[in-house]
Scaffold this motif. Structure first.
Motif, PDB file in Angstrom:
ATOM      1  N   SER A   1       0.848  -1.192   0.000  1.00 49.12           N
ATOM      2  CA  SER A   1       0.000   0.000   0.000  1.00 49.12           C
ATOM      3  C   SER A   1       0.877   1.232   0.000  1.00 49.12           C
ATOM      4  CB  SER A   1      -0.900   0.012   1.238  1.00 49.12           C
ATOM      5  OG  SER A   1      -1.762  -1.098   1.208  1.00 49.12           O
ATOM      6  N   TYR A   2       0.393   2.273  -0.674  1.00 46.67           N
ATOM      7  CA  TYR A   2       1.140   3.528  -0.739  1.00 46.67           C
ATOM      8  C   TYR A   2       0.153   4.664  -0.971  1.00 46.67           C
ATOM      9  CZ  TYR A   2       0.547   3.099  -5.794  1.00 46.67           C
ATOM     10  OH  TYR A   2       0.017   2.981  -7.048  1.00 46.67           O
ATOM     11  N   GLN A   3       0.663   5.869  -0.851  1.00 46.31           N
ATOM     12  CA  GLN A   3      -0.159   7.053  -1.065  1.00 46.31           C
ATOM     13  C   GLN A   3       0.314   7.735  -2.342  1.00 46.31           C
ATOM     14  OE1 GLN A   3       0.069  10.001   2.081  1.00 46.31           O
ATOM     15  NE2 GLN A   3      -2.150  10.154   2.068  1.00 46.31           N
ATOM     16  N   ASP A   4      -0.620   7.997  -3.277  1.00 46.71           N
ATOM     17  CA  ASP A   4      -0.231   8.622  -4.540  1.00 46.71           C
ATOM     18  C   ASP A   4      -0.036  10.131  -4.348  1.00 46.71           C
ATOM     19  OD1 ASP A   4      -2.765   9.789  -4.562  1.00 46.71           O
ATOM     20  OD2 ASP A   4      -3.537   8.506  -6.158  1.00 46.71           O
ATOM     21  N   ARG A   5       0.316  10.815  -5.436  1.00 41.57           N
ATOM     22  CA  ARG A   5       0.621  12.259  -5.371  1.00 41.57           C
ATOM     23  C   ARG A   5      -0.567  13.102  -4.932  1.00 41.57           C
ATOM     24  NH1 ARG A   5       3.789  11.334 -10.665  1.00 41.57           N
ATOM     25  NH2 ARG A   5       5.899  11.137  -9.870  1.00 41.57           N
ATOM     26  N   GLU A   6      -1.769  12.613  -5.212  1.00 42.23           N
ATOM     27  CA  GLU A   6      -2.980  13.343  -4.817  1.00 42.23           C
ATOM     28  C   GLU A   6      -3.422  13.011  -3.396  1.00 42.23           C
ATOM     29  OE1 GLU A   6      -3.027  11.603  -7.942  1.00 42.23           O
ATOM     30  OE2 GLU A   6      -2.261  13.470  -8.811  1.00 42.23           O
ATOM     31  N   ASN A  28      -4.300   9.954  -2.319  1.00 43.63           N
ATOM     32  CA  ASN A  28      -5.191   8.801  -2.277  1.00 43.63           C
ATOM     33  C   ASN A  28      -4.414   7.549  -1.881  1.00 43.63           C
ATOM     34  OD1 ASN A  28      -7.411  10.326  -3.304  1.00 43.63           O
ATOM     35  ND2 ASN A  28      -6.548  10.108  -5.359  1.00 43.63           N
ATOM     36  N   GLN A  29      -5.050   6.713  -1.092  1.00 42.97           N
ATOM     37  CA  GLN A  29      -4.440   5.444  -0.695  1.00 42.97           C
ATOM     38  C   GLN A  29      -4.573   4.451  -1.842  1.00 42.97           C
ATOM     39  OE1 GLN A  29      -2.820   5.513   2.114  1.00 42.97           O
ATOM     40  NE2 GLN A  29      -2.120   3.401   2.094  1.00 42.97           N
ATOM     41  N   ARG A  30      -3.486   3.822  -2.237  1.00 42.14           N
ATOM     42  CA  ARG A  30      -3.468   2.867  -3.347  1.00 42.14           C
ATOM     43  C   ARG A  30      -2.870   1.541  -2.884  1.00 42.14           C
ATOM     44  NH1 ARG A  30      -6.529   4.802  -7.500  1.00 42.14           N
ATOM     45  NH2 ARG A  30      -6.061   6.998  -7.833  1.00 42.14           N
TER      46      ARG A  30
END
Length: 158
Positions: free
Chosen positions: A85-90, A92-94
């Motif tokens: 899991s990671y957080q994108d530039r905007e 949002n959790q991905r």
């Protein structure tokens, strides 16, 4: 390790493997395998939806992959699926699912390959491909003893 999802993927590399080094100098290579199912329908081959699977290899294995495989090669890869899991530039959790490769090689269905054994690493230096003469010497059979008898000690000879 128990409970891991191990899969085998056959497909083509979408780009040359990208070799990078961590801050600690650990080699890692990343690449994508595209696997497209084909089915025979009404006498014609039809391509299904392609699966694009990100993959990675670490350490000396990463250097071997980067030095051997190139864009477009058909490969067979086996490894373990990893979810991260990671957080994108905007913000949002991905979630991403990636293949941590244990074994990979070219598919010989439509191609040929020549394997070169990598030199052993004993001094901490990066490996270099073995010269054919070194390989032949490494795998050469030993000469029988001068008196013509083999000695095996307490071990069986095979």
């Amino acid at each position: 390790m128990a409970g891991e999802t191990v899969i085998t993927v056959v497909g083509n590399l979408t780009a040359d493997p990208e070799l990078r080094f961590t801050q600690n100098g650990l080699p890692v290579v990343n690449f994508t395998i595209a696997s497209t199912p084909r089915t025979l329908k009404d006498g014609e081959w039809k391509d299904g939806d392609a699966l694009f699977l990100r993959a990675s290899c670490w350490r000396e294995f990463a250097e071997h992959v980067a030095g051997t495989l190139t864009k477009g090669m058909r490969v067979i890869a086996q490894g373990r699926l990893r979810q991260r899991s990671y957080q994108d530039r905007e913000g949002n959790q991905r979630t991403a699912i990636e293949l941590e490769v244990d074994e990979i090689g070219p598919s010989l269905r439509y191609a040929t390959a020549q394997v070169t054994r990598a030199a052993a690493r004993t001094d901490g230096q990066r490996p270099a491909a073995s010269a054919p003469a070194q390989q032949e010497q490494q795998w050469a059979t030993s000469e029988p003893p001068a008196d013509g008898e083999w000695t095996y000690g307490d071990d069986t000879p095979f």
